[in-house]
Design a protein around this motif. Sequence first.
Motif, PDB file in Angstrom:
ATOM      1  N   UNK A  31       0.831  -1.193   0.000  1.00  0.00           N
ATOM      2  CA  UNK A  31       0.000   0.000   0.000  1.00  0.00           C
ATOM      3  C   UNK A  31       0.871   1.250   0.000  1.00  0.00           C
ATOM      4  N   UNK A  32       0.346   2.309  -0.579  1.00  0.00           N
ATOM      5  CA  UNK A  32       1.040   3.594  -0.619  1.00  0.00           C
ATOM      6  C   UNK A  32       0.993   4.213   0.776  1.00  0.00           C
ATOM      7  N   UNK A  33       2.140   4.429   1.424  1.00  0.00           N
ATOM      8  CA  UNK A  33       2.124   4.961   2.791  1.00  0.00           C
ATOM      9  C   UNK A  33       1.635   6.400   2.881  1.00  0.00           C
ATOM     10  N   UNK A  34       1.495   7.082   1.739  1.00  0.00           N
ATOM     11  CA  UNK A  34       1.056   8.479   1.756  1.00  0.00           C
ATOM     12  C   UNK A  34      -0.442   8.629   1.495  1.00  0.00           C
ATOM     13  N   UNK A  35      -1.102   7.543   1.127  1.00  0.00           N
ATOM     14  CA  UNK A  35      -2.533   7.605   0.859  1.00  0.00           C
ATOM     15  C   UNK A  35      -3.333   7.432   2.139  1.00  0.00           C
ATOM     16  N   UNK A  36      -4.387   8.247   2.309  1.00  0.00           N
ATOM     17  CA  UNK A  36      -5.320   8.002   3.385  1.00  0.00           C
ATOM     18  C   UNK A  36      -6.432   7.102   2.861  1.00  0.00           C
ATOM     19  N   UNK A  37      -7.397   6.774   3.716  1.00  0.00           N
ATOM     20  CA  UNK A  37      -8.450   5.840   3.321  1.00  0.00           C
ATOM     21  C   UNK A  37      -9.282   6.381   2.166  1.00  0.00           C
ATOM     22  N   UNK A  38      -9.555   7.679   2.181  1.00  0.00           N
ATOM     23  CA  UNK A  38     -10.392   8.266   1.122  1.00  0.00           C
ATOM     24  C   UNK A  38      -9.695   8.196  -0.233  1.00  0.00           C
ATOM     25  N   UNK A  39      -8.393   8.502  -0.248  1.00  0.00           N
ATOM     26  CA  UNK A  39      -7.656   8.457  -1.509  1.00  0.00           C
ATOM     27  C   UNK A  39      -7.541   7.020  -2.017  1.00  0.00           C
ATOM     28  N   UNK A  40      -7.286   6.097  -1.102  1.00  0.00           N
ATOM     29  CA  UNK A  40      -7.179   4.704  -1.519  1.00  0.00           C
ATOM     30  C   UNK A  40      -8.509   4.192  -2.050  1.00  0.00           C
ATOM     31  N   UNK A  41      -9.608   4.542  -1.366  1.00  0.00           N
ATOM     32  CA  UNK A  41     -10.925   4.127  -1.844  1.00  0.00           C
ATOM     33  C   UNK A  41     -11.218   4.698  -3.221  1.00  0.00           C
ATOM     34  N   UNK A  42     -10.864   5.955  -3.439  1.00  0.00           N
ATOM     35  CA  UNK A  42     -11.101   6.576  -4.741  1.00  0.00           C
ATOM     36  C   UNK A  42     -10.378   5.815  -5.850  1.00  0.00           C
ATOM     37  N   UNK A  43      -9.216   5.240  -5.523  1.00  0.00           N
ATOM     38  CA  UNK A  43      -8.470   4.490  -6.531  1.00  0.00           C
ATOM     39  C   UNK A  43      -9.115   3.141  -6.857  1.00  0.00           C
ATOM     40  N   UNK A  44     -10.027   2.685  -5.992  1.00  0.00           N
ATOM     41  CA  UNK A  44     -10.684   1.390  -6.205  1.00  0.00           C
ATOM     42  C   UNK A  44     -12.007   1.516  -6.942  1.00  0.00           C
ATOM     43  N   UNK A  45     -12.708   2.632  -6.740  1.00  0.00           N
ATOM     44  CA  UNK A  45     -14.046   2.780  -7.291  1.00  0.00           C
ATOM     45  C   UNK A  45     -14.016   2.685  -8.814  1.00  0.00           C
ATOM     46  N   UNK A  46     -14.920   1.879  -9.344  1.00  0.00           N
ATOM     47  CA  UNK A  46     -15.000   1.679 -10.781  1.00  0.00           C
ATOM     48  C   UNK A  46     -14.113   0.571 -11.302  1.00  0.00           C
ATOM     49  N   UNK A  47     -13.189   0.082 -10.464  1.00  0.00           N
ATOM     50  CA  UNK A  47     -12.280  -0.987 -10.887  1.00  0.00           C
ATOM     51  C   UNK A  47     -12.704  -2.348 -10.348  1.00  0.00           C
ATOM     52  N   UNK A  48     -13.395  -2.347  -9.204  1.00  0.00           N
ATOM     53  CA  UNK A  48     -13.759  -3.605  -8.552  1.00  0.00           C
ATOM     54  C   UNK A  48     -15.241  -3.587  -8.189  1.00  0.00           C
ATOM     55  N   UNK A  49     -15.811  -4.777  -8.109  1.00  0.00           N
ATOM     56  CA  UNK A  49     -17.216  -4.913  -7.739  1.00  0.00           C
ATOM     57  C   UNK A  49     -17.395  -5.137  -6.248  1.00  0.00           C
ATOM     58  N   UNK A  50     -16.332  -5.526  -5.544  1.00  0.00           N
ATOM     59  CA  UNK A  50     -16.417  -5.771  -4.107  1.00  0.00           C
ATOM     60  C   UNK A  50     -15.009  -5.768  -3.532  1.00  0.00           C
ATOM     61  N   UNK A  51     -14.948  -5.666  -2.211  1.00  0.00           N
ATOM     62  CA  UNK A  51     -13.671  -5.599  -1.499  1.00  0.00           C
ATOM     63  C   UNK A  51     -13.742  -6.482  -0.262  1.00  0.00           C
ATOM     64  N   UNK A  52     -12.703  -7.279  -0.030  1.00  0.00           N
ATOM     65  CA  UNK A  52     -12.512  -7.984   1.235  1.00  0.00           C
ATOM     66  C   UNK A  52     -11.180  -7.501   1.782  1.00  0.00           C
ATOM     67  N   UNK A  53     -11.195  -6.966   3.009  1.00  0.00           N
ATOM     68  CA  UNK A  53     -10.012  -6.277   3.504  1.00  0.00           C
ATOM     69  C   UNK A  53      -9.687  -6.692   4.930  1.00  0.00           C
ATOM     70  N   UNK A  54      -8.407  -6.914   5.195  1.00  0.00           N
ATOM     71  CA  UNK A  54      -7.944  -7.188   6.549  1.00  0.00           C
ATOM     72  C   UNK A  54      -7.995  -5.898   7.371  1.00  0.00           C
TER      73      UNK A  54
END
Length: 227
Positions: A31-54
């Motif tokens: 993971x990018x150590x400079x990304x917060x949760x909002x930025x990381x989520x924005x990078x996922x939207x539109x690319x995946x249909x679901x997420x399973x996360x530790x």
Amino acid sequence: MLVADDDPRDARSVADPLEDAGYRTTILTSFDPYQDADAFLASLLGKYDALVCDHILSGRSRVRFTGAELVSKANLHADNPLPAVLISSHANTDQKGAIHRWREGIPKVVDKSDFSDVVVEAIDFTLAELSGKFARERRTFATPIEVLDVVPGGEVPQARVIVVGWRIATSVWMPLDPIVSATRLQPDELRGRWLEADVNCHAKDAADLYYRNITLAPDLPEGWLEA
């Protein structure tokens, strides 16, 4: 479906039952150590249909957010919710407070010791909730809450409260920050105060409770609890 876990072996053990159930998976372990949760989520939207996360993603690298925060924000995203399930080996440890802070947006927490079909069932449970079909233990209704004590320090500040609509004789811990944000009172001003909130009072365990629309309650008549 994206499987996010900093431990490659754990990520694979999650992906296998998902693939057996017919899902196509992508594993992410860094993971990018400079990304917060909002930025990381924005990078996922539109690319995946679901997420399973530790939940704990910082075991092997620096991460600015927990899985609990990411999963909650994914499910509650106003414009484009991303169905997300949290997996954790910390559900019954001191880390559960960090999970509880984000519990409103986490329909299911899957114990890391038991993936198998449970993670697939958790995805179905989450999809149902995001479509408006809330399970009984996730439905909320208004209830009074009495603040008994506050612990403003520590990793997750908490308040010890009585949730009247859940178990009137049992105190529980709830996240303090949402109370402070909603009431604009300092922690020391909250002891002995009454709140009102929408709570999923049919939850079996205190760790499954979540709180919405928190407000200060009007003064209750003396002796109300004994009535």
